[in-house]
Design a protein around this motif. Structure first.
Motif, PDB file in Angstrom:
ATOM      1  N   PHE A  21      16.591  -5.751   1.550  1.00 53.62           N
ATOM      2  CA  PHE A  21      15.990  -4.459   1.217  1.00 53.62           C
ATOM      3  C   PHE A  21      16.618  -3.343   2.054  1.00 53.62           C
ATOM      4  CE2 PHE A  21      12.746  -1.257   2.307  1.00 53.62           C
ATOM      5  CZ  PHE A  21      12.481  -0.739   1.045  1.00 53.62           C
ATOM      6  N   ILE A 219       7.684  -3.137   6.892  1.00 53.92           N
ATOM      7  CA  ILE A 219       8.230  -4.103   5.950  1.00 53.92           C
ATOM      8  C   ILE A 219       7.777  -5.512   6.299  1.00 53.92           C
ATOM      9  CG2 ILE A 219      10.330  -4.975   4.850  1.00 53.92           C
ATOM     10  CD1 ILE A 219      11.738  -2.420   5.752  1.00 53.92           C
ATOM     11  N   VAL A 273       5.960  -2.183   2.596  1.00 51.55           N
ATOM     12  CA  VAL A 273       6.767  -2.956   1.651  1.00 51.55           C
ATOM     13  C   VAL A 273       6.401  -4.425   1.807  1.00 51.55           C
ATOM     14  CG1 VAL A 273       9.102  -3.598   0.963  1.00 51.55           C
ATOM     15  CG2 VAL A 273       8.645  -1.284   1.814  1.00 51.55           C
ATOM     16  N   ASN A 274       5.760  -4.990   0.785  1.00 49.66           N
ATOM     17  CA  ASN A 274       5.391  -6.399   0.856  1.00 49.66           C
ATOM     18  C   ASN A 274       4.911  -6.861  -0.515  1.00 49.66           C
ATOM     19  OD1 ASN A 274       5.367  -8.742   2.357  1.00 49.66           O
ATOM     20  ND2 ASN A 274       3.342  -8.427   3.238  1.00 49.66           N
ATOM     21  N   ALA A 275       4.858  -8.176  -0.699  1.00 49.99           N
ATOM     22  CA  ALA A 275       4.410  -8.721  -1.979  1.00 49.99           C
ATOM     23  C   ALA A 275       3.955 -10.161  -1.795  1.00 49.99           C
ATOM     24  CB  ALA A 275       5.542  -8.671  -3.009  1.00 49.99           C
ATOM     25  N   TRP A 309      12.072  -5.502  -4.177  1.00 51.07           N
ATOM     26  CA  TRP A 309      11.413  -4.484  -3.355  1.00 51.07           C
ATOM     27  C   TRP A 309      12.137  -3.142  -3.435  1.00 51.07           C
ATOM     28  CZ3 TRP A 309      10.449  -7.743   1.709  1.00 51.07           C
ATOM     29  CH2 TRP A 309       9.318  -8.561   1.506  1.00 51.07           C
ATOM     30  N   GLN A 312      11.277  -1.229  -6.465  1.00 54.16           N
ATOM     31  CA  GLN A 312       9.921  -0.673  -6.484  1.00 54.16           C
ATOM     32  C   GLN A 312       9.668   0.367  -5.388  1.00 54.16           C
ATOM     33  OE1 GLN A 312       8.080  -1.285  -9.060  1.00 54.16           O
ATOM     34  NE2 GLN A 312       9.660  -2.701  -9.792  1.00 54.16           N
ATOM     35  N   TYR A 313      10.280   0.190  -4.239  1.00 49.94           N
ATOM     36  CA  TYR A 313      10.010   1.071  -3.097  1.00 49.94           C
ATOM     37  C   TYR A 313      11.202   1.926  -2.678  1.00 49.94           C
ATOM     38  CZ  TYR A 313       5.987  -2.038  -1.884  1.00 49.94           C
ATOM     39  OH  TYR A 313       4.828  -2.773  -1.864  1.00 49.94           O
ATOM     40  N   ARG A 332       1.158  -2.847  -0.466  1.00 50.66           N
ATOM     41  CA  ARG A 332       1.813  -4.023  -1.043  1.00 50.66           C
ATOM     42  C   ARG A 332       1.817  -3.963  -2.571  1.00 50.66           C
ATOM     43  NH1 ARG A 332      -3.293  -5.096   0.414  1.00 50.66           N
ATOM     44  NH2 ARG A 332      -4.648  -6.185  -1.080  1.00 50.66           N
ATOM     45  N   ILE A 333       2.630  -4.786  -3.178  1.00 49.85           N
ATOM     46  CA  ILE A 333       2.753  -4.811  -4.636  1.00 49.85           C
ATOM     47  C   ILE A 333       1.585  -5.563  -5.272  1.00 49.85           C
ATOM     48  CG2 ILE A 333       4.110  -5.867  -6.513  1.00 49.85           C
ATOM     49  CD1 ILE A 333       6.619  -4.989  -5.010  1.00 49.85           C
ATOM     50  N   PRO A 340       3.875  -1.140  -6.558  1.00 47.07           N
ATOM     51  CA  PRO A 340       3.140  -0.903  -5.329  1.00 47.07           C
ATOM     52  C   PRO A 340       1.769  -0.282  -5.583  1.00 47.07           C
ATOM     53  CG  PRO A 340       5.386  -0.111  -5.130  1.00 47.07           C
ATOM     54  CD  PRO A 340       5.164  -0.441  -6.583  1.00 47.07           C
TER      55      PRO A 340
END
Length: 344
Positions: A21, A219, A273-275, A309, A312-313, A332-333, A340
């Motif tokens: 990322f 992140i 930033v996370n999922a 990521w 999306q971010y 987070r997603i 997100p």
């Protein structure tokens, strides 16, 4: 004048998603503004694998592409060298992995870089835990006693996850009367964001920097999906919690800190930033949630997670780094949408 914090979670080999990322972010910064991540970040914070990345950015001249390339199969195989001792059940009555090669890899990459090599006006911290003192030990450039400590030593200690790697002995150069036995900071703060916010306010107190002056790009490394058997857990002792309950993973859950950080930060100053590590819109193949799955296939999936990521971010993260972000805070997603979560 606002300050930018880059905060990086622990997660072993899952740090491959983080570096992928950030490599995309670096390229976009160069294209849009002829800047690097280092030009934009004022405070670096990391735990475990996140400390390796944070310290590399803060105290060495390794490019983001070089840091990203550390997270490959060949290097991971050296770091995660299995313990071959006789009569030892790795991870149960002995660490699962040896520490020698991990230290050698870090030493070869970091060279003679020290905590004090962070550029003037900027700071870095790495979270560890001192077991003999029974207290968190945050190695940081804001405290003189740590400035002569080699960066590879801090990274090695911060990533010494219990049951995975042996405890690390550190002698602080400016406080040589005492040795410290350290383990992975993930046992107390796998997400170092609140440590970074607190230390940033202290570091720049003379500049009257307050919470509203801080921007945070935090992140993660993905979070767990595998279920722990609730009814069975009623009968578990220490051994079962380690083998079946994944106790270290439970202790290093990052979501409480993520909730605290997004709650106290002003809207539009925080991006997380996370999922969840599961298949979702935009992510066809989810990585394994194990911190030590170093298979080529899993590393490939982790890099794909970093790509996802950035899709999306990426635009928002680059804008936040450049100080031009005008949106709301992002969390987070949502696995149902692949987008997100927006936090007003």
């Amino acid at each position: 004048m606002s300050k930018l914090i880059l905060s990086l979670d622990g997660g072993g080999i899952r740090g491959a998603a983080t570096t992928q990322f950030l490599a995309h972010v670096e390229n976009d910064l160069q294209d849009k503004a002829s800047k690097s991540i280092r030009d934009c970040v004022d405070f670096y914070a990391g735990t475990s694998t996140g400390s390796i990345i944070a310290l590399a950015l803060a105290t060495t001249d390794m490019s983001m592409e070089e840091i990203n390339s550390l997270y490959n199969y060949e290097t991971a195989k050296k770091i995660f060298t299995e313990n071959k001792g006789w009569f030892e059940i790795d991870g149960i009555n002995a660490p699962k992995f040896e520490a020698k090669d991990k230290k050698l890899v870090l030493k070869s990459k970091f060279g003679k870089a020290k905590i004090g090599n962070v550029p003037s006006g900027k700071h870095v911290l790495a979270v560890t835990y001192a077991i003999e003192n029974r207290k968190p030990m945050v190695i940081k450039s804001t405290k003189k006693m740590y400035l002569d400590l080699y960066s590879f030593q801090a990274a090695d200690a911060s990533s010494a996850a219990p049951t995975y790697f042996p405890t690390r002995k550190i002698e602080i150069p400016r406080d040589s009367d005492e040795d410290f036995w350290l383990i992975d900071g993930g046992v107390i703060a796998n997400n170092p964001t609140m440590c970074a916010i607190s230390e940033a306010k202290r570091a720049w107190s003379s500049e009257n920097i307050n919470l509203s002056d801080l921007r945070v790009l935090s992140i993660g490394t993905g979070f767990m999906t595998r279920k722990i058997n609730g009814p069975s857990s009623q009968k578990w002792g220490g051994l079962q919690w380690m083998t079946k309950g994944n106790l270290i993973d439970v202790l290093s859950d990052e979501r409480v800190v993520a909730y605290q950080a997004i709650t106290i930060m002003d809207s539009g100053t925080y991006i997380r930033v996370n999922a969840k590590l599961m298949e979702q819109p935009g992510l066809d193949q989810a990585p394994d949630d194990a911190m030590d799955d170093i298979s080529r296939t899993n590393i490939k999936h982790l890099k794909a997670l970093g790509d996802f990521w950035f899709e999306q971010y990426g635009e928002a993260a680059v804008a936040l780094l450049l100080g031009s972000y005008n949106g709301e805070s992002l969390d987070r997603i949502n696995p149902k949408t692949g987008k997100p979560i927006v936090r007003p």
